[in-house]
Design an enzyme around this catalytic site. Structure first.
Site, PDB file in Angstrom:
ATOM      1  CG  HIS A  17      -1.991  -0.985   1.325  1.00 29.34           C
ATOM      2  ND1 HIS A  17      -2.322  -1.913   2.241  1.00 29.34           N
ATOM      3  CD2 HIS A  17      -3.201  -1.379   0.867  1.00 29.34           C
ATOM      4  CE1 HIS A  17      -3.350  -2.101   2.215  1.00 29.34           C
ATOM      5  NE2 HIS A  17      -3.736  -2.289   1.042  1.00 29.34           N
ATOM      6  CE  LYS A  41     -12.238  -7.317   2.171  1.00 27.55           C
ATOM      7  NZ  LYS A  41     -10.416  -6.595   2.050  1.00 27.55           N
ATOM      8  NE  ARG A  90      -2.542  -7.651  -4.076  1.00 27.01           N
ATOM      9  CZ  ARG A  90      -3.282  -8.585  -3.055  1.00 27.01           C
ATOM     10  NH1 ARG A  90      -2.583  -8.491  -2.028  1.00 27.01           N
ATOM     11  NH2 ARG A  90      -4.637  -8.687  -3.507  1.00 27.01           N
ATOM     12  CB  SER A 127      -4.658  -6.277   4.828  1.00 32.52           C
ATOM     13  OG  SER A 127      -3.318  -4.793   4.071  1.00 32.52           O
TER      14      SER A 127
HETATM   15  O1  PNS Z   1      -8.509  -2.476   0.513  1.00 30.46           O
HETATM   16  P1  PNS Z   1      -9.912  -3.008  -0.440  1.00 30.46           P
HETATM   17  O2  PNS Z   1     -10.500  -4.205   0.626  1.00 30.46           O
HETATM   18  O3  PNS Z   1      -9.585  -3.749  -1.839  1.00 30.46           O
HETATM   19  O4  PNS Z   1     -10.903  -2.284  -0.621  1.00 30.46           O
HETATM   20  C1  PNS Z   1     -11.532  -2.220  -1.733  1.00 30.46           C
HETATM   21  C2  PNS Z   1     -13.063  -0.423  -1.688  1.00 30.46           C
HETATM   22  C3  PNS Z   1     -12.812  -0.327  -0.393  1.00 30.46           C
HETATM   23  C4  PNS Z   1     -12.061   0.433  -2.370  1.00 30.46           C
HETATM   24  C5  PNS Z   1     -13.842  -1.119  -2.625  1.00 30.46           C
HETATM   25  O5  PNS Z   1     -14.656  -2.147  -1.327  1.00 30.46           O
HETATM   26  C6  PNS Z   1     -14.469  -0.038  -2.297  1.00 30.46           C
HETATM   27  O6  PNS Z   1     -14.691   0.791  -3.271  1.00 30.46           O
HETATM   28  N1  PNS Z   1     -15.651   0.337  -1.508  1.00 30.46           N
HETATM   29  C7  PNS Z   1     -17.354   1.424  -1.242  1.00 30.46           C
HETATM   30  C8  PNS Z   1     -18.713   0.968  -1.686  1.00 30.46           C
HETATM   31  C9  PNS Z   1     -18.594   1.602  -3.458  1.00 30.46           C
HETATM   32  O7  PNS Z   1     -18.733   2.159  -4.096  1.00 30.46           O
HETATM   33  N2  PNS Z   1     -18.966  -0.359  -3.583  1.00 30.46           N
HETATM   34  C10 PNS Z   1     -18.897  -0.444  -5.485  1.00 30.46           C
HETATM   35  C11 PNS Z   1     -17.479  -0.727  -6.072  1.00 30.46           C
HETATM   36  S1  PNS Z   1     -18.030  -0.930  -8.296  1.00 30.46           S
END
Ligand code: PNS
Length: 157
Positions: A17, A41, A90, A127
């Site tokens: 990150h 989660k 990744r 993570s």
């Molecule tokens: O670190 P992560 O868990 O991969 O991050 C995922 C994240 C936070 C970027 C994704 O879950 C997100 O955008 N959440 C906000 C809710 C949202 O907009 N959902 C629709 C995505 S198309």
């Protein structure tokens, strides 16, 4: 002025990150690091802890805003006047899901996503794996910033 957003759960922040955020900060004028307040989660670290750990790990970068959000990413990005969402990739296995999210975000509000390849040094780091290895007593000190390593040690003591 171009503003990028690096969104994520950051539970906890890893060297992967930090690498992506630092490289973003070198390319874009302003970087909004957006910490989702309620990750899907069960999180190990609270929102306040995740923000504190990111702040401690990003010390010295002056074009970064560290903020939390809930709701749709695209709505928060519009509120923050973000030009582009940056996601680290990744491996090919990340690509399918990230492509789908980028297309949904584009469909919802026309926001662009740029994919930045993760440094090969951190391409195996996530993570969730860091949490699992740390919980089981493995060493993660070289995979996360020092403040995160200390916080993991304290949490799991
Ligand atoms: O670190 P992560 O868990 O991969 O991050 C995922 C994240 C936070 C970027 C994704 O879950 C997100 O955008 N959440 C906000 C809710 C949202 O907009 N959902 C629709 C995505 S198309």
């Amino acid at each position: 002025m171009t503003t990028a957003m690096c969104p994520g759960s950051f539970d906890p922040p890893t060297n992967g990150h930090i690498d992506i955020i630092e490289r973003c900060a070198a390319v874009y004028d302003r970087v909004v690091v957006a910490v989702v307040s309620n990750p899907s989660k069960n999180s190990m670290f609270s929102l306040a802890e995740r923000i504190e750990l990111l702040g401690a790990s990003l010390d010295g970068l002056d074009n970064i805003d560290l903020v939390s959000f809930d709701g749709l990413l695209v709505d928060f990005a519009a509120e923050q006047q973000v030009d582009v969402v940056v996601k680290g990739l990744r491996a090919g296995s990340d690509f399918d899901y990230e492509l789908q999210m980028s297309q949904m975000n584009s469909h919802l509000r026309g926001i662009e996503t740029v994919f930045m390849p993760t440094s090969p040094d951190w391409s195996f780091v996530s993570s969730s794996l860091v949490r699992e290895v740390a919980r089981l007593g493995g060493s993660v000190g070289d995979l996360v910033p020092p403040p995160v390593a200390a916080a993991l040690e304290e949490k799991l003591a």
